[in-house]
Write a protein that holds these residues in place. Structure first.
Motif, short mmCIF file in Angstrom:
data_model
loop_
_atom_site.label_atom_id
_atom_site.label_comp_id
_atom_site.label_asym_id
_atom_site.label_seq_id
_atom_site.Cartn_x
_atom_site.Cartn_y
_atom_site.Cartn_z
N LYS A 254 0.83 -1.21 0.00
CA LYS A 254 0.00 0.00 0.00
C LYS A 254 0.86 1.26 0.00
O LYS A 254 0.62 2.19 -0.76
CB LYS A 254 -0.91 -0.01 1.23
N ASN A 255 1.89 1.26 0.86
CA ASN A 255 2.68 2.49 1.00
C ASN A 255 3.63 2.73 -0.17
O ASN A 255 4.21 3.82 -0.28
CB ASN A 255 3.45 2.48 2.32
N ALA B 16 -2.49 10.32 3.28
CA ALA B 16 -1.52 10.18 2.19
C ALA B 16 -1.95 10.94 0.94
O ALA B 16 -1.15 11.10 0.01
CB ALA B 16 -1.29 8.71 1.88
N ILE C 87 2.74 18.68 8.19
CA ILE C 87 3.33 18.60 6.84
C ILE C 87 4.26 19.79 6.61
O ILE C 87 4.53 20.17 5.48
CB ILE C 87 2.25 18.53 5.73
N ASP C 88 4.72 20.39 7.73
CA ASP C 88 5.57 21.59 7.61
C ASP C 88 6.83 21.33 6.76
O ASP C 88 7.25 22.20 5.99
CB ASP C 88 5.97 22.10 9.02
N LEU C 89 7.40 20.13 6.87
CA LEU C 89 8.64 19.86 6.13
C LEU C 89 8.38 19.77 4.62
O LEU C 89 9.21 20.20 3.81
CB LEU C 89 9.31 18.57 6.65
N HIS C 90 7.21 19.24 4.24
CA HIS C 90 6.84 19.21 2.81
C HIS C 90 6.76 20.66 2.29
O HIS C 90 7.29 20.98 1.22
CB HIS C 90 5.45 18.60 2.59
N LYS D 46 14.18 16.46 9.76
CA LYS D 46 13.76 15.17 10.31
C LYS D 46 13.53 14.27 9.10
O LYS D 46 13.08 14.77 8.06
CB LYS D 46 12.43 15.43 11.01
N ILE D 47 13.80 13.00 9.23
CA ILE D 47 13.56 12.11 8.09
C ILE D 47 12.05 11.92 7.92
O ILE D 47 11.36 11.54 8.86
CB ILE D 47 14.25 10.75 8.29
N THR D 48 11.55 12.24 6.74
CA THR D 48 10.12 12.09 6.49
C THR D 48 9.88 11.31 5.21
O THR D 48 10.41 11.68 4.15
CB THR D 48 9.38 13.46 6.48
N GLY E 186 6.81 10.71 3.60
CA GLY E 186 5.92 11.45 2.69
C GLY E 186 6.59 12.71 2.16
O GLY E 186 6.44 13.06 0.99
N THR F 53 7.92 1.55 12.73
CA THR F 53 6.80 1.90 13.61
C THR F 53 5.53 1.16 13.20
O THR F 53 4.70 0.83 14.05
CB THR F 53 6.57 3.43 13.63
N ASP F 54 5.41 0.86 11.91
CA ASP F 54 4.20 0.17 11.43
C ASP F 54 4.14 -1.30 11.88
O ASP F 54 3.14 -1.97 11.64
CB ASP F 54 4.10 0.24 9.90
N LEU G 24 8.69 7.55 16.61
CA LEU G 24 8.23 8.33 15.46
C LEU G 24 6.91 9.05 15.69
O LEU G 24 6.74 10.18 15.24
CB LEU G 24 8.12 7.43 14.22
N PHE G 25 5.98 8.39 16.34
CA PHE G 25 4.67 9.02 16.53
C PHE G 25 4.32 9.09 18.02
O PHE G 25 4.47 8.09 18.73
CB PHE G 25 3.59 8.27 15.75
N ARG H 98 1.17 6.58 19.48
CA ARG H 98 0.94 5.31 18.79
C ARG H 98 0.92 4.13 19.76
O ARG H 98 1.50 3.09 19.49
CB ARG H 98 2.00 5.11 17.72
C1 UD1 Z 1 4.68 7.10 6.30
C2 UD1 Z 1 3.83 5.83 6.17
C3 UD1 Z 1 3.40 5.38 7.56
C4 UD1 Z 1 4.61 5.18 8.46
C5 UD1 Z 1 5.49 6.43 8.46
C6 UD1 Z 1 6.80 6.24 9.22
C7 UD1 Z 1 2.76 6.05 4.01
C8 UD1 Z 1 1.50 6.33 3.26
N1 UD1 Z 1 2.67 6.14 5.36
O1 UD1 Z 1 3.87 8.11 6.87
O2 UD1 Z 1 2.70 4.12 7.41
O3 UD1 Z 1 4.19 4.91 9.78
O4 UD1 Z 1 5.82 6.81 7.11
O5 UD1 Z 1 7.49 5.17 8.70
O6 UD1 Z 1 3.78 5.73 3.45
N2 UD1 Z 1 6.93 14.98 10.33
C9 UD1 Z 1 7.03 16.32 10.63
N3 UD1 Z 1 6.79 17.23 9.63
C10 UD1 Z 1 6.51 16.84 8.34
C11 UD1 Z 1 6.42 15.46 8.05
C12 UD1 Z 1 6.64 14.55 9.07
O7 UD1 Z 1 7.29 16.71 11.76
O8 UD1 Z 1 6.32 17.72 7.49
C13 UD1 Z 1 7.16 13.99 11.40
C14 UD1 Z 1 5.94 13.11 11.70
O9 UD1 Z 1 5.05 13.73 12.58
C15 UD1 Z 1 6.59 11.86 12.28
C16 UD1 Z 1 7.88 11.76 11.49
O10 UD1 Z 1 8.13 13.06 10.96
O11 UD1 Z 1 6.90 12.07 13.63
C17 UD1 Z 1 7.86 10.76 10.37
O12 UD1 Z 1 6.73 11.00 9.55
P1 UD1 Z 1 6.71 10.62 8.01
O13 UD1 Z 1 7.91 9.79 7.70
O14 UD1 Z 1 6.49 11.84 7.20
O15 UD1 Z 1 5.43 9.69 7.92
P2 UD1 Z 1 4.33 9.64 6.78
O16 UD1 Z 1 4.94 9.88 5.46
O17 UD1 Z 1 3.15 10.44 7.20
#
Ligand code: UD1
Length: 421
Positions: free
Chosen positions: A22-23, A93, A123-126, A161-163, A165, A306-307, A329-330, A333
């Motif tokens: 899915k992801n 997503a 989504i601040d980092l995006h 931070k590693i993100t 999305g 984390t999943d 990460l969350f 959770r």
């Molecule tokens: C994706 C996965 C999700 C998984 C997660 C971590 C998909 C659709 N979802 O979620 O199943 O649990 O990765 O492996 O692939 N953060 C910020 N600012 C941002 C973006 C993220 O602070 O702009 C933080 C989040 O709150 C979190 C961390 O960064 O604490 C990681 O999040 P991120 O990797 O972005 O997770 P998703 O992409 O939402």
């Protein structure tokens, strides 16, 4: 509303075929926006989240021909660049359409996804990264309005931070940007590797795929022509079935998996006493007679995901001794903890750490699913609980597990989908 009625105690045996991830599928579906030609995707999981994102594409004017595992998508017909709240609120997503819409059309409006059960998930980092690429972004009326009328410009982006999305959104935006985008501290998940490979196969030069530094040469607005993409196996679904083998003390074989992608789960289950036969695309779990405790810290790939945290907690709750689980990460959770405790687990929470004291047995109860992976942890626990457990609110499960009850039934579980009266 549907719920699952599970009679615990059955041994499992046989084989289970793992569906597409899915992801991986979600960002790849979003990436089809970077093309104005038809793209074929195969091995899609048959789950609600995929249908939701495909629906969003049709709402934008894209043409989608979808039948369970295959979708033919033509985004040459897109007429709108507004991703509305009704869809984005169903699935966070959906924010993945932001980068590709902005890169291809120079403007878009995407509803803010808001929080979710497992935490705030901003989504601040995006947004910061897109701004660094020249986008003008305004948040108004619950929507992100982004504009880059002269196109996005490649630049150096360092994620604080590693993100996952965020990396995906910026990889897609960078593919059509002018010049070179360098992403530092990029996520390295297999799903990101497949997204990069899809874009690279369309002729975009990408260096560093699978590493923390991605260097992408954009096409300066020219849409891409994608080859057919076969979605990689779902490593979280695979890990969940390994946990099913471990918790029910059953030998089961997973087909269509990539063992390398689940090596952290395999490693932890080995610590707990399980052993494995590992082949190129299949894996057999030999369960432990007595499960040993384990310590887990969730972290970015290739660390422990984390999943998989909730599912492992269900297994660890039946180990002989005390396990420790830290969620990094969350922030929220751990909602499965109180539900697992209702089934007889002995888990104590302090902040981001859970101390899991192994118990001999679970006893059936009514429990409530709170998010996707928490739901599967409750199903795992119910497979071994004495009596009949009802797992409610399983719409969470339907978002991400392809035919969970069908696959578990084929393995020998006593599990039925029922409707609340
Ligand atoms: C994706 C996965 C999700 C998984 C997660 C971590 C998909 C659709 N979802 O979620 O199943 O649990 O990765 O492996 O692939 N953060 C910020 N600012 C941002 C973006 C993220 O602070 O702009 C933080 C989040 O709150 C979190 C961390 O960064 O604490 C990681 O999040 P991120 O990797 O972005 O997770 P998703 O992409 O939402």
């Amino acid at each position: 509303m549907d719920y699952l009625e599970i009679n615990g105690g059955n041994k499992l045996s046989g084989t289970v075929t793992i569906s597409g991830a899915k992801n991986a599928a979600l960002p790849i579906i979003a990436a089809t926006i970077l093309s104005d030609k038809e793209v074929t995707l195969t091995n899609l999981p048959n789950v609600v989240d995929i249908r939701t994102l495909l629906k969003l594409l049709t709402m934008l004017g894209g043409t989608v021909d979808h039948d369970k595992t295959v979708a033919k998508i033509n985004n040459g017909t897109i007429t709108s660049t507004k991703a509305v709240y009704e869809i984005v609120s169903q699935m966070r997503a959906s924010i993945l359409v932001l980068g590709p819409l902005l890169a291809r059309f120079g403007e878009c409006e995407v509803s803010l996804p808001g929080g979710c059960a497992i935490g705030q998930r901003p989504i601040d980092l995006h947004l910061q990264a897109l701004e660094a690429m020249g986008a003008v972004i305004e948040i108004k009326g619950g929507y992100v309005r982004a504009e880059a009328p002269n196109g996005l410009i490649g630049t150096k982006i360092i994620f604080d931070k590693i993100t996952v999305g965020g990396t995906e959104n910026i990889v897609m935006a960078a593919a059509l940007a002018k010049g070179t985008t360098t992403i530092m501290n990029a996520a390295k998940e297999p799903e990101i590797v497949q997204l990069c490979e899809m874009i690279a196969d369309a002729g975009v030069k990408i260096e560093g795929i699978g590493t923390g530094i991605l260097i992408i040469e954009g096409t300066d607005g020219k849409p891409l022509e994608f080859k057919e993409v076969k979605i990689i196996p779902d490593r979280i679904e695979a890990g969940t079935y390994l946990c099913a083998g471990a918790i029910t003390k059953s030998e089961i074989t997973l087909l269509s998996v990539n063992p390398e992608h689940i090596s952290s789960s395999i490693d932890k289950l080995e610590t707990m006493g399980c052993s494995f036969d590992i082949h190129e695309d299949s894996i057999t779990i030999h369960p432990a007679d007595t499960l040993k405790p384990v310590s887990l810290i969730t972290i970015e790939y290739p660390g422990f995901p984390t999943d998989m945290q909730a599912q492992f907690m269900a297994v660890a709750a039946l180990a002989e001794g005390e396990s420790m689980v830290e969620e990094r990460l969350f922030e929220n959770r751990f909602m499965h903890v109180s539900e697992l405790n209702r089934l007889g687990a002995d888990i104590w929470l302090k902040g981001s750490i859970a101390a899991v004291k192994g118990v001999d047995k679970f006893y059936a109860a009514d429990v409530m699913a709170t998010d996707l992976r928490a739901s599967s942890a409750l199903v795992l626990a119910a497979l071994v609980a004495e009596g009949t457990t009802n797992v409610r609110r399983i719409y969470h499960l339907d978002r991400g597990y392809d035919d969970l009850e069908g696959k578990l039934t084929a393995l020998g579980a006593d599990i039925k989908r029922k409707q609340e009266s």
